[in-house]
Write a protein that holds these residues in place. Structure first.
Motif, PDB file in Angstrom:
ATOM      1  N   LEU A 117     -13.029 -12.461 -33.184  1.00 40.31           N
ATOM      2  CA  LEU A 117     -13.534 -13.573 -32.380  1.00 40.31           C
ATOM      3  C   LEU A 117     -12.710 -13.770 -31.116  1.00 40.31           C
ATOM      4  O   LEU A 117     -13.251 -14.125 -30.055  1.00 40.31           O
ATOM      5  CB  LEU A 117     -13.523 -14.845 -33.232  1.00 40.31           C
ATOM      6  CG  LEU A 117     -14.362 -16.024 -32.753  1.00 40.31           C
ATOM      7  CD1 LEU A 117     -15.847 -15.664 -32.788  1.00 40.31           C
ATOM      8  CD2 LEU A 117     -14.104 -17.247 -33.615  1.00 40.31           C
ATOM      9  N   ARG A 118     -11.411 -13.535 -31.198  1.00 39.20           N
ATOM     10  CA  ARG A 118     -10.567 -13.668 -29.998  1.00 39.20           C
ATOM     11  C   ARG A 118     -10.983 -12.670 -28.925  1.00 39.20           C
ATOM     12  O   ARG A 118     -10.866 -12.948 -27.734  1.00 39.20           O
ATOM     13  CB  ARG A 118      -9.091 -13.480 -30.356  1.00 39.20           C
ATOM     14  CG  ARG A 118      -8.448 -14.697 -31.004  1.00 39.20           C
ATOM     15  CD  ARG A 118      -6.931 -14.601 -30.955  1.00 39.20           C
ATOM     16  NE  ARG A 118      -6.447 -13.416 -31.645  1.00 39.20           N
ATOM     17  CZ  ARG A 118      -6.165 -13.359 -32.937  1.00 39.20           C
ATOM     18  NH1 ARG A 118      -6.363 -14.443 -33.692  1.00 39.20           N
ATOM     19  NH2 ARG A 118      -5.714 -12.264 -33.500  1.00 39.20           N
ATOM     20  N   ARG A 119     -11.460 -11.503 -29.352  1.00 38.96           N
ATOM     21  CA  ARG A 119     -11.906 -10.506 -28.373  1.00 38.96           C
ATOM     22  C   ARG A 119     -13.292 -10.831 -27.826  1.00 38.96           C
ATOM     23  O   ARG A 119     -13.545 -10.685 -26.634  1.00 38.96           O
ATOM     24  CB  ARG A 119     -11.913  -9.112 -29.019  1.00 38.96           C
ATOM     25  CG  ARG A 119     -10.539  -8.587 -29.400  1.00 38.96           C
ATOM     26  CD  ARG A 119     -10.604  -7.102 -29.723  1.00 38.96           C
ATOM     27  NE  ARG A 119     -11.462  -6.836 -30.889  1.00 38.96           N
ATOM     28  CZ  ARG A 119     -11.038  -6.825 -32.145  1.00 38.96           C
ATOM     29  NH1 ARG A 119      -9.777  -7.104 -32.408  1.00 38.96           N
ATOM     30  NH2 ARG A 119     -11.876  -6.550 -33.128  1.00 38.96           N
ATOM     31  N   VAL A 289     -20.122 -22.897 -33.239  1.00 33.94           N
ATOM     32  CA  VAL A 289     -20.244 -22.753 -34.693  1.00 33.94           C
ATOM     33  C   VAL A 289     -21.068 -21.510 -35.026  1.00 33.94           C
ATOM     34  O   VAL A 289     -20.734 -20.744 -35.940  1.00 33.94           O
ATOM     35  CB  VAL A 289     -20.890 -24.010 -35.311  1.00 33.94           C
ATOM     36  CG1 VAL A 289     -21.217 -23.796 -36.789  1.00 33.94           C
ATOM     37  CG2 VAL A 289     -19.957 -25.205 -35.153  1.00 33.94           C
ATOM     38  N   THR A 290     -22.138 -21.282 -34.269  1.00 35.93           N
ATOM     39  CA  THR A 290     -22.982 -20.101 -34.490  1.00 35.93           C
ATOM     40  C   THR A 290     -22.192 -18.819 -34.283  1.00 35.93           C
ATOM     41  O   THR A 290     -22.326 -17.854 -35.055  1.00 35.93           O
ATOM     42  CB  THR A 290     -24.187 -20.140 -33.534  1.00 35.93           C
ATOM     43  OG1 THR A 290     -24.963 -21.312 -33.795  1.00 35.93           O
ATOM     44  CG2 THR A 290     -25.067 -18.912 -33.709  1.00 35.93           C
ATOM     45  N   ARG A 291     -21.333 -18.789 -33.268  1.00 36.40           N
ATOM     46  CA  ARG A 291     -20.545 -17.586 -32.993  1.00 36.40           C
ATOM     47  C   ARG A 291     -19.478 -17.348 -34.065  1.00 36.40           C
ATOM     48  O   ARG A 291     -19.233 -16.202 -34.450  1.00 36.40           O
ATOM     49  CB  ARG A 291     -19.885 -17.711 -31.610  1.00 36.40           C
ATOM     50  CG  ARG A 291     -20.869 -17.760 -30.448  1.00 36.40           C
ATOM     51  CD  ARG A 291     -21.668 -16.462 -30.356  1.00 36.40           C
ATOM     52  NE  ARG A 291     -20.786 -15.330 -30.081  1.00 36.40           N
ATOM     53  CZ  ARG A 291     -21.116 -14.055 -30.324  1.00 36.40           C
ATOM     54  NH1 ARG A 291     -22.294 -13.774 -30.859  1.00 36.40           N
ATOM     55  NH2 ARG A 291     -20.279 -13.079 -30.026  1.00 36.40           N
ATOM     56  N   VAL A 292     -18.854 -18.405 -34.539  1.00 35.86           N
ATOM     57  CA  VAL A 292     -17.868 -18.241 -35.606  1.00 35.86           C
ATOM     58  C   VAL A 292     -18.552 -17.758 -36.884  1.00 35.86           C
ATOM     59  O   VAL A 292     -18.048 -16.877 -37.591  1.00 35.86           O
ATOM     60  CB  VAL A 292     -17.118 -19.568 -35.862  1.00 35.86           C
ATOM     61  CG1 VAL A 292     -16.230 -19.464 -37.103  1.00 35.86           C
ATOM     62  CG2 VAL A 292     -16.265 -19.930 -34.650  1.00 35.86           C
ATOM     63  N   ALA A 293     -19.718 -18.319 -37.195  1.00 41.33           N
ATOM     64  CA  ALA A 293     -20.460 -17.871 -38.375  1.00 41.33           C
ATOM     65  C   ALA A 293     -20.803 -16.389 -38.265  1.00 41.33           C
ATOM     66  O   ALA A 293     -20.702 -15.639 -39.248  1.00 41.33           O
ATOM     67  CB  ALA A 293     -21.728 -18.709 -38.536  1.00 41.33           C
ATOM     68  N   ALA A 294     -21.191 -15.937 -37.072  1.00 40.23           N
ATOM     69  CA  ALA A 294     -21.515 -14.527 -36.880  1.00 40.23           C
ATOM     70  C   ALA A 294     -20.287 -13.640 -37.103  1.00 40.23           C
ATOM     71  O   ALA A 294     -20.383 -12.554 -37.701  1.00 40.23           O
ATOM     72  CB  ALA A 294     -22.078 -14.309 -35.476  1.00 40.23           C
ATOM     73  N   ALA A 295     -19.123 -14.095 -36.650  1.00 38.87           N
ATOM     74  CA  ALA A 295     -17.889 -13.322 -36.843  1.00 38.87           C
ATOM     75  C   ALA A 295     -17.532 -13.233 -38.324  1.00 38.87           C
ATOM     76  O   ALA A 295     -17.066 -12.184 -38.798  1.00 38.87           O
ATOM     77  CB  ALA A 295     -16.749 -13.952 -36.050  1.00 38.87           C
ATOM     78  N   SER A 310     -11.568  -2.522 -40.649  1.00 40.65           N
ATOM     79  CA  SER A 310     -11.666  -3.970 -40.596  1.00 40.65           C
ATOM     80  C   SER A 310     -11.850  -4.412 -39.156  1.00 40.65           C
ATOM     81  O   SER A 310     -11.523  -3.691 -38.216  1.00 40.65           O
ATOM     82  CB  SER A 310     -10.394  -4.615 -41.167  1.00 40.65           C
ATOM     83  OG  SER A 310      -9.326  -4.420 -40.294  1.00 40.65           O
ATOM     84  N   PRO A 311     -12.347  -5.667 -38.921  1.00 42.98           N
ATOM     85  CA  PRO A 311     -12.560  -6.160 -37.551  1.00 42.98           C
ATOM     86  C   PRO A 311     -11.270  -6.214 -36.743  1.00 42.98           C
ATOM     87  O   PRO A 311     -11.314  -6.259 -35.532  1.00 42.98           O
ATOM     88  CB  PRO A 311     -13.158  -7.547 -37.763  1.00 42.98           C
ATOM     89  CG  PRO A 311     -13.695  -7.548 -39.161  1.00 42.98           C
ATOM     90  CD  PRO A 311     -12.826  -6.611 -39.904  1.00 42.98           C
ATOM     91  N   SER A 312     -10.132  -6.244 -37.407  1.00 50.12           N
ATOM     92  CA  SER A 312      -8.862  -6.364 -36.692  1.00 50.12           C
ATOM     93  C   SER A 312      -8.364  -5.017 -36.201  1.00 50.12           C
ATOM     94  O   SER A 312      -7.369  -4.930 -35.500  1.00 50.12           O
ATOM     95  CB  SER A 312      -7.814  -7.017 -37.586  1.00 50.12           C
ATOM     96  OG  SER A 312      -7.598  -6.246 -38.745  1.00 50.12           O
ATOM     97  N   GLN A 313      -9.034  -3.917 -36.634  1.00 50.33           N
ATOM     98  CA  GLN A 313      -8.558  -2.600 -36.235  1.00 50.33           C
ATOM     99  C   GLN A 313      -9.226  -2.131 -34.964  1.00 50.33           C
ATOM    100  O   GLN A 313     -10.310  -2.571 -34.634  1.00 50.33           O
ATOM    101  CB  GLN A 313      -8.824  -1.594 -37.370  1.00 50.33           C
ATOM    102  CG  GLN A 313      -7.972  -1.870 -38.604  1.00 50.33           C
ATOM    103  CD  GLN A 313      -8.265  -0.887 -39.727  1.00 50.33           C
ATOM    104  OE1 GLN A 313      -9.397  -0.445 -39.907  1.00 50.33           O
ATOM    105  NE2 GLN A 313      -7.251  -0.545 -40.479  1.00 50.33           N
TER     106      GLN A 313
END
Length: 313
Positions: A117-119, A289-295, A310-313
């Protein structure tokens, strides 16, 4: 009724009681006496002209009138907090999303989702906190959480009986697994037979009631020998690595298992499925909220797909 007679303190106390579930817990969280909390609630109910909280043996529950007051109180308190931030010169938090999560979600799923999400959405500010299902559900009802990650076990009942029901989305459904020291005889195979779990030593949760047995394989036909209790899932896994016993884990925790631990499926007996749920109130969410739910959905999919980074890689 004249709600101008209700102070902001009373509204904050009311929200704390709803979120904490009892007058005693709300008093402890606010640093007030229980009698002071009771007086503030009595003031609001007197002004409202009706009972806002149903007092029950297991805590409080919002009445229909209480839900109306809680919804409006949340709007007022959020606006006051936003005003205070603006006057103090702090950056606006229009993109803030308040997220609650059950303990094991913080080991793998949550960090991956927040890193992604930060990216993708650096303007969104996520504030999160860990909690058990009852506390997280109360936070959603009280308006102090926008989203909550919940764990659910068969028979997969709704997390509460309030109306309107929470909007629940199943992110994953996977079988419960077993964490075993890699030096344990059970670690020699690629799975564990449920009949081999008799007579084992267990690392369980530290809560009271049924939650105390979290970590013990469900449905054992014996009284389990619990040798250690721990609230934190990573602490449990470290105890397993040290050879102190066995514990149950979500399959998603395999990526967070320390050296010395094997995460194995269990065969025989009824399947022990666990669902990861994303919960929110049943109203149209804002874009953050919609964007966080998608992440969170993407992170759950990555965690549920073997071999995917993983998403962090």
């Amino acid at each position: 009724m004249d709600f101008t007679d209700v102070s902001l303190t009373a509204l904050r106390v009311f929200r704390a009681v709803v979120e904490q579930g009892t007058f005693t817990a709300a008093a402890a969280s606010l640093g007030y006496t229980q009698s002071a909390v009771s007086r503030q609630i009595a003031t609001i109910e007197r002004v409202a002209g009706s009972e806002l909280l149903e007092r029950r043996r297991d805590g409080v529950r919002l009445t229909a009138a209480g839900r109306v007051v809680m919804r409006r109180a949340t709007i007022v308190l959020d606006e006051i907090d936003a005003t205070a931030r603006e006057l103090s010169g702090l950056p606006g938090q229009a993109g803030t999303v308040r997220l609650g999560w059950f303990p094991s979600a913080g080991a793998v799923l949550l960090p991956g989702a927040l890193a992604a999400l930060r990216r993708s959405d650096p303007g969104i500010h996520v504030v999160s906190r860990e909690g058990g299902t009852p506390a997280l559900v109360r936070g959603l009802r009280a308006g102090s959480l926008d989203l909550a990650l919940l764990a659910s076990a068969p028979p997969f009942r709704p997390p509460d009986a309030e109306s309107p029901p929470l909007l629940l989305e199943t992110l994953t459904e996977r079988a419960l697994c077993l964490a075993v020291p890699d030096t344990h005889p059970l670690a020699r195979a690629d799975f564990v037979e449920v009949t081999d779990l008799r007579g084992q030593r267990w690392i369980a949760g530290s809560s009271s009631g049924e939650d105390r047995l979290m970590g013990v394989w469900p449905g054992l036909d014996e009284r389990p020998e619990i040798v250690h209790t721990a609230r934190d899932w990573l602490a449990k896994l470290q105890l397993v690595a040290a050879g102190c016993g066995l514990t149950t884990v979500s399959a998603s925790l395999a990526a967070a298992a320390p050296p010395g631990v094997r995460i194995l499926p269990v065969r025989g007996g009824p399947q022990e499925q666990r669902r990861l749920l994303l919960a929110r109130l049943a109203h149209s969410p804002g874009q953050p909220v919609t964007r966080v739910a998608a992440a969170l959905r993407a992170a759950a999919l990555d965690a549920d797909t073997p071999g995917r980074p993983s998403p962090s890689q």
